[in-house]
Design a protein around this motif. Sequence first.
Motif, PDB file in Angstrom:
ATOM      1  N   THR A  65       0.829  -1.202   0.000  1.00 24.63           N
ATOM      2  CA  THR A  65       0.000   0.000   0.000  1.00 24.63           C
ATOM      3  C   THR A  65       0.863   1.252   0.000  1.00 24.63           C
ATOM      4  OG1 THR A  65      -1.715  -1.166   1.256  1.00 24.63           O
ATOM      5  CG2 THR A  65      -1.829   1.236   1.228  1.00 24.63           C
ATOM      6  N   VAL A  66       0.488   2.221  -0.835  1.00 24.51           N
ATOM      7  CA  VAL A  66       1.186   3.509  -0.875  1.00 24.51           C
ATOM      8  C   VAL A  66       0.163   4.634  -0.724  1.00 24.51           C
ATOM      9  CG1 VAL A  66       3.217   2.779  -2.180  1.00 24.51           C
ATOM     10  CG2 VAL A  66       1.145   3.412  -3.413  1.00 24.51           C
ATOM     11  N   ASP A  67       0.590   5.729  -0.098  1.00 21.82           N
ATOM     12  CA  ASP A  67      -0.274   6.860   0.226  1.00 21.82           C
ATOM     13  C   ASP A  67       0.111   8.058  -0.637  1.00 21.82           C
ATOM     14  OD1 ASP A  67      -1.705   8.935   1.362  1.00 21.82           O
ATOM     15  OD2 ASP A  67      -0.683   8.863   3.311  1.00 21.82           O
ATOM     16  N   ALA A  68      -0.803   8.512  -1.496  1.00 23.33           N
ATOM     17  CA  ALA A  68      -0.516   9.637  -2.388  1.00 23.33           C
ATOM     18  C   ALA A  68      -0.571  10.987  -1.684  1.00 23.33           C
ATOM     19  CB  ALA A  68      -1.492   9.639  -3.559  1.00 23.33           C
ATOM     20  N   GLN A  69      -1.114  11.020  -0.475  1.00 22.08           N
ATOM     21  CA  GLN A  69      -1.188  12.250   0.316  1.00 22.08           C
ATOM     22  C   GLN A  69      -1.906  13.376  -0.438  1.00 22.08           C
ATOM     23  OE1 GLN A  69       2.823  13.081   1.672  1.00 22.08           O
ATOM     24  NE2 GLN A  69       3.095  11.005   2.440  1.00 22.08           N
ATOM     25  N   ASN A  70      -2.934  12.990  -1.174  1.00 24.47           N
ATOM     26  CA  ASN A  70      -3.746  13.941  -1.949  1.00 24.47           C
ATOM     27  C   ASN A  70      -2.930  14.743  -2.968  1.00 24.47           C
ATOM     28  OD1 ASN A  70      -6.427  13.499  -1.271  1.00 24.47           O
ATOM     29  ND2 ASN A  70      -6.354  14.810   0.524  1.00 24.47           N
ATOM     30  N   ASP A  71      -1.845  14.151  -3.437  1.00 26.34           N
ATOM     31  CA  ASP A  71      -0.965  14.784  -4.419  1.00 26.34           C
ATOM     32  C   ASP A  71      -0.984  13.923  -5.675  1.00 26.34           C
ATOM     33  OD1 ASP A  71       1.253  15.550  -5.997  1.00 26.34           O
ATOM     34  OD2 ASP A  71       2.401  16.182  -4.237  1.00 26.34           O
ATOM     35  N   GLU A  80       4.086   4.204 -10.561  1.00 24.52           N
ATOM     36  CA  GLU A  80       5.272   3.800 -11.335  1.00 24.52           C
ATOM     37  C   GLU A  80       6.174   2.909 -10.489  1.00 24.52           C
ATOM     38  OE1 GLU A  80       5.736   4.228 -14.436  1.00 24.52           O
ATOM     39  OE2 GLU A  80       4.522   5.946 -15.073  1.00 24.52           O
ATOM     40  N   ASP A  81       6.326   3.241  -9.201  1.00 31.18           N
ATOM     41  CA  ASP A  81       7.147   2.417  -8.295  1.00 31.18           C
ATOM     42  C   ASP A  81       6.541   1.027  -8.114  1.00 31.18           C
ATOM     43  OD1 ASP A  81       8.982   4.432  -7.934  1.00 31.18           O
ATOM     44  OD2 ASP A  81       8.171   5.104  -6.006  1.00 31.18           O
ATOM     45  N   LEU A  82       5.218   0.963  -7.973  1.00 29.51           N
ATOM     46  CA  LEU A  82       4.549  -0.335  -7.826  1.00 29.51           C
ATOM     47  C   LEU A  82       4.733  -1.181  -9.080  1.00 29.51           C
ATOM     48  CD1 LEU A  82       1.224   0.786  -6.081  1.00 29.51           C
ATOM     49  CD2 LEU A  82       3.080  -0.561  -5.044  1.00 29.51           C
ATOM     50  N   ILE A  83       4.687  -0.535 -10.231  1.00 32.76           N
ATOM     51  CA  ILE A  83       4.926  -1.253 -11.493  1.00 32.76           C
ATOM     52  C   ILE A  83       6.337  -1.842 -11.489  1.00 32.76           C
ATOM     53  CG2 ILE A  83       5.193  -0.976 -13.993  1.00 32.76           C
ATOM     54  CD1 ILE A  83       2.967   1.185 -13.807  1.00 32.76           C
ATOM     55  N   GLN A  84       7.319  -1.040 -11.057  1.00 31.51           N
ATOM     56  CA  GLN A  84       8.699  -1.503 -11.006  1.00 31.51           C
ATOM     57  C   GLN A  84       8.887  -2.645 -10.005  1.00 31.51           C
ATOM     58  OE1 GLN A  84      11.230  -0.602 -13.064  1.00 31.51           O
ATOM     59  NE2 GLN A  84       9.612   0.531 -14.137  1.00 31.51           N
ATOM     60  N   GLN A  85       8.057  -2.659  -8.971  1.00 37.87           N
ATOM     61  CA  GLN A  85       8.127  -3.736  -7.970  1.00 37.87           C
ATOM     62  C   GLN A  85       7.517  -5.039  -8.480  1.00 37.87           C
ATOM     63  OE1 GLN A  85       6.907  -2.708  -3.900  1.00 37.87           O
ATOM     64  NE2 GLN A  85       7.266  -0.543  -4.388  1.00 37.87           N
ATOM     65  N   GLY A  86       6.881  -4.987  -9.650  1.00 39.44           N
ATOM     66  CA  GLY A  86       6.357  -6.201 -10.257  1.00 39.44           C
ATOM     67  C   GLY A  86       5.047  -6.690  -9.681  1.00 39.44           C
ATOM     68  N   VAL A  87       4.153  -5.759  -9.318  1.00 43.85           N
ATOM     69  CA  VAL A  87       2.851  -6.194  -8.824  1.00 43.85           C
ATOM     70  C   VAL A  87       2.074  -6.872  -9.958  1.00 43.85           C
ATOM     71  CG1 VAL A  87       2.746  -4.415  -7.038  1.00 43.85           C
ATOM     72  CG2 VAL A  87       1.760  -3.954  -9.290  1.00 43.85           C
ATOM     73  N   ASP A  88       1.203  -7.780  -9.584  1.00 42.90           N
ATOM     74  CA  ASP A  88       0.403  -8.512 -10.571  1.00 42.90           C
ATOM     75  C   ASP A  88      -0.878  -7.766 -10.936  1.00 42.90           C
ATOM     76  OD1 ASP A  88       2.017 -11.011 -10.743  1.00 42.90           O
ATOM     77  OD2 ASP A  88       1.526 -11.103  -8.608  1.00 42.90           O
ATOM     78  N   VAL A  89      -1.439  -7.037  -9.967  1.00 39.35           N
ATOM     79  CA  VAL A  89      -2.670  -6.279 -10.169  1.00 39.35           C
ATOM     80  C   VAL A  89      -2.549  -4.975  -9.385  1.00 39.35           C
ATOM     81  CG1 VAL A  89      -5.198  -6.297 -10.048  1.00 39.35           C
ATOM     82  CG2 VAL A  89      -3.969  -8.458 -10.244  1.00 39.35           C
ATOM     83  N   LEU A  90      -3.115  -3.905  -9.934  1.00 38.93           N
ATOM     84  CA  LEU A  90      -3.114  -2.607  -9.263  1.00 38.93           C
ATOM     85  C   LEU A  90      -4.523  -2.221  -8.829  1.00 38.93           C
ATOM     86  CD1 LEU A  90      -0.738  -0.304 -11.341  1.00 38.93           C
ATOM     87  CD2 LEU A  90      -0.675  -0.591  -8.859  1.00 38.93           C
ATOM     88  N   LEU A  91      -4.667  -1.849  -7.564  1.00 33.56           N
ATOM     89  CA  LEU A  91      -5.886  -1.218  -7.077  1.00 33.56           C
ATOM     90  C   LEU A  91      -5.583   0.264  -6.932  1.00 33.56           C
ATOM     91  CD1 LEU A  91      -6.967  -3.675  -4.221  1.00 33.56           C
ATOM     92  CD2 LEU A  91      -7.797  -3.614  -6.571  1.00 33.56           C
ATOM     93  N   ALA A 101      -4.659   9.102 -15.127  1.00 36.47           N
ATOM     94  CA  ALA A 101      -4.730   8.349 -16.386  1.00 36.47           C
ATOM     95  C   ALA A 101      -3.352   7.954 -16.899  1.00 36.47           C
ATOM     96  CB  ALA A 101      -5.479   9.141 -17.444  1.00 36.47           C
ATOM     97  N   VAL A 102      -2.376   8.856 -16.777  1.00 34.96           N
ATOM     98  CA  VAL A 102      -1.036   8.558 -17.296  1.00 34.96           C
ATOM     99  C   VAL A 102      -0.416   7.374 -16.565  1.00 34.96           C
ATOM    100  CG1 VAL A 102       0.128  10.224 -15.755  1.00 34.96           C
ATOM    101  CG2 VAL A 102       1.196   9.566 -17.907  1.00 34.96           C
ATOM    102  N   ALA A 103      -0.676   7.249 -15.268  1.00 36.46           N
ATOM    103  CA  ALA A 103      -0.141   6.123 -14.500  1.00 36.46           C
ATOM    104  C   ALA A 103      -0.850   4.821 -14.870  1.00 36.46           C
ATOM    105  CB  ALA A 103      -0.283   6.393 -13.007  1.00 36.46           C
ATOM    106  N   ILE A 104      -2.148   4.909 -15.103  1.00 33.93           N
ATOM    107  CA  ILE A 104      -2.900   3.722 -15.504  1.00 33.93           C
ATOM    108  C   ILE A 104      -2.430   3.247 -16.874  1.00 33.93           C
ATOM    109  CG2 ILE A 104      -5.190   2.854 -16.131  1.00 33.93           C
ATOM    110  CD1 ILE A 104      -6.330   4.592 -13.897  1.00 33.93           C
ATOM    111  N   GLU A 105      -2.148   4.180 -17.764  1.00 37.64           N
ATOM    112  CA  GLU A 105      -1.627   3.814 -19.077  1.00 37.64           C
ATOM    113  C   GLU A 105      -0.259   3.138 -18.959  1.00 37.64           C
ATOM    114  OE1 GLU A 105      -1.787   7.553 -21.052  1.00 37.64           O
ATOM    115  OE2 GLU A 105      -3.949   7.433 -21.451  1.00 37.64           O
TER     116      GLU A 105
END
Length: 299
Positions: A65-71, A80-91, A101-105
């Motif tokens: 879990t990561v906290d965007a702090q409303n930013d 992007e960091d979670l993608i680099q960590q090799g997660v299988d699915v993103l919530l 949208a750019v992160a989802i892409e």
Amino acid sequence: MMVLLAGCSTEAPGSSDKSEKETGGKKDDSVKIGLSVSTLNNPFFVSLKQGAEDEAKAQGAEIVTVDAQNDSAKQVSDIEDLIQQGVDVLLVNPTDSAAVAVAIESANNANIPVITVDRSAEGGEVVAHIASDNVAGGEMAGKFILEKLGNKGKVVELEGIPGSSAARERGEGFHKAVDAVADVEVVAKQAADFDRAKGLSVMENILQGNKDIQAVFAHNDEMALGALEALQAAGLTDVIVVGFDATDDAVKAVESGNMAATVAQKPAIIGQQGVTTALKVANDETVDEFIPVELELVK
């Protein structure tokens, strides 16, 4: 070892690689889920996070879990960091529905399926969206206020973070109810970013020019509680205050008679459903594009 069989469905973006598909998808204890939350400075999202983490533990899955702090920029970086960590699915619980949208892409390009929770995204490919019907909830709040006012009075609306789907949809539902009544006027509406301290300061500013009000609708309970504090300080104890989320503090305020009502979402269930859906997606099972979580009015 027992092997989970994949469902005969159209494959979601980011489904497991060929060797995993041949063995019927991943086992729950090998699934790594990334959860990006808009802010953990809000009890609602703390409950959502807890529901997700509890369900992941129960299912033997890993969750980060990561906290965007409303930013919104931090959220993009976090994903992007979670993608680099090799997660299988993103919530993803977007801070800003357009900016995310750019992160989802990026996740789409990495073949990682994305599920949005509570707030939707305005771009990128999303496998499923899990949330309450915010339009219906806003309308529920509006109709309750109309009933309490007898279809006549002046109302203030405190809006959530501009650009968030929750703010847009709750406002849409609220106005769907109140704009149809000629003798009810929304005399002021202003963003307070789902934040209690901002709800207090924004309400104080509004009251400088609008003391003759009968009701306040806030897009979440934190803003409602801030507004309540401002109203009490101004001696306006008869103003109807309605929030959204049914956090513990808000429910206590309703029970004590300080707040009139709050629209109850179930954030822990949203988090739980997020993980349940993520595990289905990881195992190539079919999931609904929209998974609703029931609302109710606490009054």
